[in-house]
Design an enzyme around this catalytic site. Structure first.
Site, PDB file in Angstrom:
ATOM      1  N   THR A  13     -70.105  43.618 -17.508  1.00  0.00           N
ATOM      2  CA  THR A  13     -68.802  44.355 -17.761  1.00  0.00           C
ATOM      3  C   THR A  13     -67.829  43.532 -17.248  1.00  0.00           C
ATOM      4  O   THR A  13     -66.737  43.220 -18.246  1.00  0.00           O
ATOM      5  CB  THR A  13     -68.812  45.658 -17.182  1.00  0.00           C
ATOM      6  OG1 THR A  13     -70.138  46.447 -17.596  1.00  0.00           O
ATOM      7  CG2 THR A  13     -67.577  46.345 -17.563  1.00  0.00           C
ATOM      8  N   GLY A 187     -69.473  58.863 -17.485  1.00  0.00           N
ATOM      9  CA  GLY A 187     -69.565  57.474 -17.237  1.00  0.00           C
ATOM     10  C   GLY A 187     -68.667  57.041 -16.047  1.00  0.00           C
ATOM     11  O   GLY A 187     -68.479  55.916 -15.732  1.00  0.00           O
ATOM     12  N   LYS A 205     -65.049  47.913   1.209  1.00  0.00           N
ATOM     13  CA  LYS A 205     -63.831  47.436   1.074  1.00  0.00           C
ATOM     14  C   LYS A 205     -62.802  47.462   2.312  1.00  0.00           C
ATOM     15  O   LYS A 205     -62.007  46.538   2.478  1.00  0.00           O
ATOM     16  CB  LYS A 205     -63.301  48.381  -0.062  1.00  0.00           C
ATOM     17  CG  LYS A 205     -64.052  48.128  -1.518  1.00  0.00           C
ATOM     18  CD  LYS A 205     -63.713  49.173  -2.565  1.00  0.00           C
ATOM     19  CE  LYS A 205     -64.559  48.976  -3.682  1.00  0.00           C
ATOM     20  NZ  LYS A 205     -64.359  49.894  -4.849  1.00  0.00           N
ATOM     21  N   GLY A 302     -63.381  48.834 -13.769  1.00  0.00           N
ATOM     22  CA  GLY A 302     -63.386  48.541 -15.164  1.00  0.00           C
ATOM     23  C   GLY A 302     -63.122  47.071 -15.606  1.00  0.00           C
ATOM     24  O   GLY A 302     -63.039  46.183 -14.429  1.00  0.00           O
TER      25      GLY A 302
END
Length: 436
Positions: A13, A187, A205, A302
């Protein structure tokens, strides 16, 4: 000038997004970088998928080591993920004198100190903007934009899956398990969402941000990590009634005795901007002594948001490709020899406020005994809410918000309260941060 040649390891992706953004905006990127940047070689086990993405624009191979061994490749992008082969390939790329761009927060949070030391010794750059908060340029802000500041604390919504789940639980009044299934169907959550819902992803993170903010080595093994699996809809409702929202926050703070490094569900005042970040969006609040409070908001995941950060790293490396390694921006903002050995504090030493929910017998004197235990521990109460019991009910909920206290003292007080025969269920404890 000859374009910088890039080798891409993994074209899933984010890899596909990176290739597409670089192709689409190549002229704009060339003008910014001062020379062209081209992905000329791609390694992926699924060579058919890779060829479908890149066409004739790049050579496709199944073996990542062919990319690393190619003398024409200047920069290697690692988008494989995980701690295993990804670490091996990154270290081999560094040893071969290649600059590295990675979105692999797990790798850096666990092995970053070793990786950055190897890169420094070899005079190459390891860039990792995409490893934290997707398209939000928080790494550059901490390393460069806020470099004049003494960072005091950072608090971030840095996992979109958990923020989506908490937003849905609050808006629809649903329990965790129901919303998780919805998130998977849409999703927003993986088939195995463990890293997200147990707080591990956010822990990776915030560990990286803490190292940059405070000039310490990356130390994920010392982070306190809690997820959202035990949160109940009732607590989200009570928090709302008291003027708070519950968010999964990654928090790191500078204290006189050390550094707090933690991930857990947190009550945040509803009036704070970060409390109003909904859905799968990310946001990070940074408090500096000179600049005050700054907020960074955007898409944390994304294909193209993350690709935006990957390409930004490619541009930075291209600009610095011929620069003296000793005068580049250090990987963790501070010069390698200047990293501090400031200790990471255990969770028992953390100072914060708390939300407590107690299910108690509805009888006289119960509240006085509970507040007495808190007073004995020098824990002061900020607010108290007692649900009115329905007719015929023999129990009720008592909600207490405290002022700041040491977590170890709060745990001792909870143990005393839990031992009372009038406390009928395990006490719910959620930390509270004003972020003011």
């Amino acid at each position: 000038m000859k374009p910088i040649q890039v080798g891409l390891l993994g074209i899933g992706t984010v890899g596909s997004g990176t290739f597409n953004v670089l192709q689409r905006n190549q002229e704009e990127i060339r003008r910014r970088a001062g020379r062209g940047i081209q992905i000329t070689m791609v390694a992926d086990l699924d060579t058919a998928r890779a060829k479908a993405v890149v066409g004739d624009s790049a050579e496709v191979v199944a073996d990542a080591r062919q990319v690393i061994a190619n003398p024409n490749i200047d920069i290697v992008i690692e988008l494989i993920g995980g701690y295993g082969i990804a670490k091996t390939l990154v270290m081999e790329a560094i040893a071969a004198g290649k600059h590295v761009v990675t979105a692999n927060k797990a790798l850096l949070a666990v092995h970053g100190t070793e990786i950055f030391a190897a890169a420094h010794a070899k005079g190459v750059i390891v860039a990792f903007e995409a490893a934290v908060a997707g398209g939000i340029p928080i790494i550059k802000a901490l390393r460069e934009g806020l470099t004049a500041n003494r960072i005091e604390w950072i608090a971030g919504i840095i996992n979109g899956t958990t923020n989506f789940i908490l937003s849905e639980m609050r808006s629809k009044g649903l329990d965790f398990d129901v919303v998780l299934k919805e998130a998977q169907k849409l999703g927003y959550a993986e088939a195995d969402p463990t890293f997200d819902i147990e707080g591990v992803d956010a822990g990776h993170k915030v560990t990286i941000m803490s190292a940059i903010a405070f000039g310490v080595p990356v130390q994920f093994d010392k982070a306190h990590v809690e997820g959202i699996t035990k949160l109940q809809a009732a607590d989200i409702t009570y928090a709302e009634q008291l003027g708070y929202r519950i968010k999964l926050l990654g928090i790191t703070k500078r204290r006189d005795t050390g550094i707090e490094l933690r991930v857990h569900p947190t009550l945040v005042p509803s009036k704070r901007l970060i409390a109003n970040v909904e859905g799968a969006m990310n946001a990070v609040v940074v408090q500096g002594d000179a600049v005050g409070t700054t907020l960074y908001y955007g898409k944390g995941a994304g294909a193209e948001p993350t690709a935006s950060a990957v390409v930004a790293d490619l541009v930075d490396i291209t600009r610095l490709h011929t620069a003296d390694p000793d005068h580049r921006v250090p990987h963790l903002a501070f010069q390698p020899g200047q990293l501090a050995n400031t200790p990471i504090l255990g969770i028992e030493q953390v100072v914060t406020a708390f939300y407590l929910r107690l299910q108690v017998a509805d009888q006289a004197g119960v509240l006085a005994r509970i507040t007495g235990i808190l007073a004995e521990r020098d824990i002061s109460i900020d607010a108290l809410l007692q649900r009115e019991s329905a007719e015929g009910e023999a129990q009720t909920d008592v909600i207490i918000l405290t002022h700041d206290t040491i977590e170890g003292e709060m745990n001792k007080a909870i143990a005393q309260m839990q031992a009372l025969p009038t406390v009928l269920a395990p006490i719910v404890k959620i930390r509270k941060e004003e972020l003011s």
